[in-house]
Design a protein around this motif. Structure first.
Motif, short mmCIF file in Angstrom:
data_model
loop_
_atom_site.label_atom_id
_atom_site.label_comp_id
_atom_site.label_asym_id
_atom_site.label_seq_id
_atom_site.Cartn_x
_atom_site.Cartn_y
_atom_site.Cartn_z
N THR A 266 47.36 17.72 37.78
CA THR A 266 46.86 16.81 36.75
C THR A 266 45.34 16.78 36.78
O THR A 266 44.74 16.68 37.85
CB THR A 266 47.39 15.38 36.97
N ARG A 267 44.73 16.88 35.60
CA ARG A 267 43.28 16.73 35.47
C ARG A 267 42.99 15.45 34.71
O ARG A 267 43.46 15.25 33.59
CB ARG A 267 42.68 17.93 34.73
N LEU A 268 42.20 14.57 35.32
CA LEU A 268 41.85 13.29 34.72
C LEU A 268 40.36 13.27 34.39
O LEU A 268 39.52 13.57 35.25
CB LEU A 268 42.17 12.14 35.69
N ASP A 269 40.05 12.92 33.17
CA ASP A 269 38.67 12.69 32.75
C ASP A 269 38.43 11.18 32.83
O ASP A 269 38.89 10.42 31.97
CB ASP A 269 38.45 13.18 31.33
N ILE B 120 49.02 31.29 45.80
CA ILE B 120 47.71 30.83 45.34
C ILE B 120 47.74 30.77 43.82
O ILE B 120 48.16 31.72 43.15
CB ILE B 120 46.59 31.79 45.79
N PHE B 121 47.29 29.65 43.25
CA PHE B 121 47.17 29.49 41.81
C PHE B 121 45.69 29.26 41.47
O PHE B 121 44.98 28.59 42.21
CB PHE B 121 47.97 28.29 41.31
N ARG B 122 45.28 29.80 40.34
CA ARG B 122 43.91 29.59 39.86
C ARG B 122 43.96 29.21 38.38
O ARG B 122 44.60 29.90 37.58
CB ARG B 122 43.05 30.84 40.04
N ILE B 123 43.27 28.12 38.03
CA ILE B 123 43.17 27.69 36.63
C ILE B 123 41.78 28.02 36.13
O ILE B 123 40.78 27.56 36.70
CB ILE B 123 43.46 26.19 36.49
N ASP B 124 41.71 28.83 35.08
CA ASP B 124 40.43 29.25 34.53
C ASP B 124 39.71 28.06 33.90
O ASP B 124 40.32 27.28 33.15
CB ASP B 124 40.66 30.33 33.47
N PRO B 125 38.41 27.88 34.18
CA PRO B 125 37.70 26.70 33.68
C PRO B 125 37.46 26.72 32.18
O PRO B 125 37.20 25.67 31.58
CB PRO B 125 36.38 26.74 34.45
N VAL B 126 37.53 27.89 31.55
CA VAL B 126 37.26 28.00 30.11
C VAL B 126 38.55 27.96 29.30
O VAL B 126 38.73 27.13 28.40
CB VAL B 126 36.46 29.28 29.80
N SER B 127 39.48 28.86 29.64
CA SER B 127 40.70 28.97 28.85
C SER B 127 41.80 28.00 29.28
O SER B 127 42.71 27.70 28.51
CB SER B 127 41.25 30.40 28.94
N GLY B 128 41.72 27.53 30.54
CA GLY B 128 42.78 26.68 31.06
C GLY B 128 44.03 27.44 31.47
O GLY B 128 45.02 26.83 31.87
N SER B 129 43.98 28.77 31.38
CA SER B 129 45.14 29.57 31.75
C SER B 129 45.28 29.63 33.26
O SER B 129 44.29 29.56 34.00
CB SER B 129 45.03 30.98 31.18
N GLY C 274 39.69 8.84 30.02
CA GLY C 274 41.07 8.55 30.41
C GLY C 274 42.05 9.65 30.04
O GLY C 274 43.26 9.50 30.22
N LYS C 275 41.55 10.76 29.53
CA LYS C 275 42.41 11.84 29.09
C LYS C 275 43.06 12.53 30.29
O LYS C 275 42.41 12.84 31.28
CB LYS C 275 41.61 12.87 28.28
N LEU C 276 44.37 12.80 30.17
CA LEU C 276 45.13 13.51 31.21
C LEU C 276 45.64 14.83 30.67
O LEU C 276 46.12 14.91 29.53
CB LEU C 276 46.32 12.66 31.67
N GLU C 277 45.52 15.87 31.48
CA GLU C 277 46.12 17.17 31.17
C GLU C 277 46.90 17.62 32.39
O GLU C 277 46.49 17.37 33.53
CB GLU C 277 45.05 18.20 30.82
#
Length: 244
Positions: free
Chosen positions: A28-31, A71-80, A35-38
Motif C-alpha cells: 500500500t502506498r499512502l500519500d 524480490i519485487f520492484r515497483i517502478d517509480p514512473v509507470s507503477g509497474s 489521503g490517497k491510497l494505492e
C-alpha cells in the motif's frame, strides 16, 4: 497489520506491506497530504523458511519488496511491478545451507537495504551481500565475515559505507558492523536491535541498543573507536565511545 513500512521522504509517501488474506503480500502506498491510497498485490514464493516481508524505497523512488526468496520492484514512473525468484542453491554458501538436519536450513533473504538505485540483500547461511540492480540482475557481491551471514538489516550511508546488523546468536549475541564501501570491516559493537538505518547524519538503531555497551574490536591499522564514533549519534558517542 503491516509487517513493514518505509517512508519516502523526498516524495512524502508512506509504503506499507501486509499479508493478503487471499495469499501473498499487499503493498500500500499512502500519500499523507491527500489521503490517497494505492495498492499492489505480490504473490511470494512458497519455499520453506524466510522472515516476514521487508520493504524499502531507493533514491530514485523505486520501491523494493522481498519475501522469502522473491524480490519485487515497483517502478517509480509507470507503477509497474517486476519480480525475481532466487534459487535456493548459492555458490559460496556455508555447508549447513541445504542440510535438512539443520534447524534453520535455506538461503532466504534475511535483510535488505538500498544503495542508490540498487537493492542490497543478505541471505541466510551466505557470507556476502548481493547488490541487485534496477533490472533485477546481480551487479556485485560484498564479502562479509561469517558472523554476518543471515544479517537482520542493512543500511548504507551517503559515503557508501555499509552498516550490517547481524542475527542474534545465543553465545555471541548480536553485532553491528561498520564496513567500507568495498567491504572492509572498520568497527563493530555488540547491540540489541531489530533494525538499523541512516538518519541523515548518523546510523541509528532502536533505543534498546543503548542498554548494552558496545565492545569494539580492533582491526589492523585502524582505530575502531574513532571509526565507529563517526557513525553514531552524539549522545551515543559521549556515553559509549570515549575517544581518549
Amino acid at each position: 497489520p503491516a509487517e513493514d513500512m518505509s517512508y519516502d521522504q523526498a516524495r512524502n509517501l508512506l509504503w506499507l506491506v501486509a499479508r493478503n488474506p487471499a495469499g501473498g503480500d499487499q503493498i500500500t502506498r499512502l500519500d499523507p497530504a491527500t489521503g490517497k491510497l494505492e495498492t499492489w498485490s505480490a504473490s511470494a514464493d512458497n519455499m520453506v523458511g524466510g522472515f516476514f516481508a521487508r520493504i524499502r524505497v531507493d533514491q530514485t523512488g523505486a520501491t523494493w519488496l522481498v519475501d522469502n526468496y522473491t524480490i519485487f520492484r515497483i517502478d517509480p514512473v509507470s507503477g509497474s511491478m517486476t519480480s525475481l525468484t532466487l534459487p535456493i542453491a548459492v555458490t559460496g554458501a556455508d555447508s549447513a545451507a541445504l542440510d535438512p538436519n539443520n534447524y534453520e536450513p535455506g538461503t532466504w533473504i534475511s535483510g535488505i537495504g538500498t544503495r542508490g538505485s540498487s537493492l542490497v540483500i543478505a541471505r541466510n547461511h551466505v557470507p556476502f551481500l548481493t547488490v541487485i540492480g534496477g533490472d533485477l540482475s546481480t551487479t556485485s557481491t560484498i564479502s562479509l565475515p561469517a558472523s554476518y551471514s543471515g544479517a537482520y538489516d542493512i543500511a548504507v550511508g551517503p559515503d557508501q559505507s555499509i552498516a550490517v546488523l547481524s542475527r542474534p546468536e545465543l553465545q555471541s549475541g548480536q553485532i553491528v558492523g561498520f564496513f567500507s564501501p568495498t567491504g572492509d570491516l572498520e568497527a563493530s559493537g555488540q547491540v540489541r536491535a531489530r533494525s538499523i538505518q541512516w538518519s541523515g547524519t548518523a546510523y541509528s538503531y532502536p533505543p534498546v541498543q543503548r542498554q548494552v555497551r558496545p565492545s569494539l574490536r580492533e582491526q589492523p591499522g585502524r582505530s575502531p573507536r574513532r571509526a565507529a564514533a563517526r557513525h553514531l549519534w552524539p549522545e551515543e558517542r559521549t556515553r559509549w565511545l570515549p575517544l581518549t
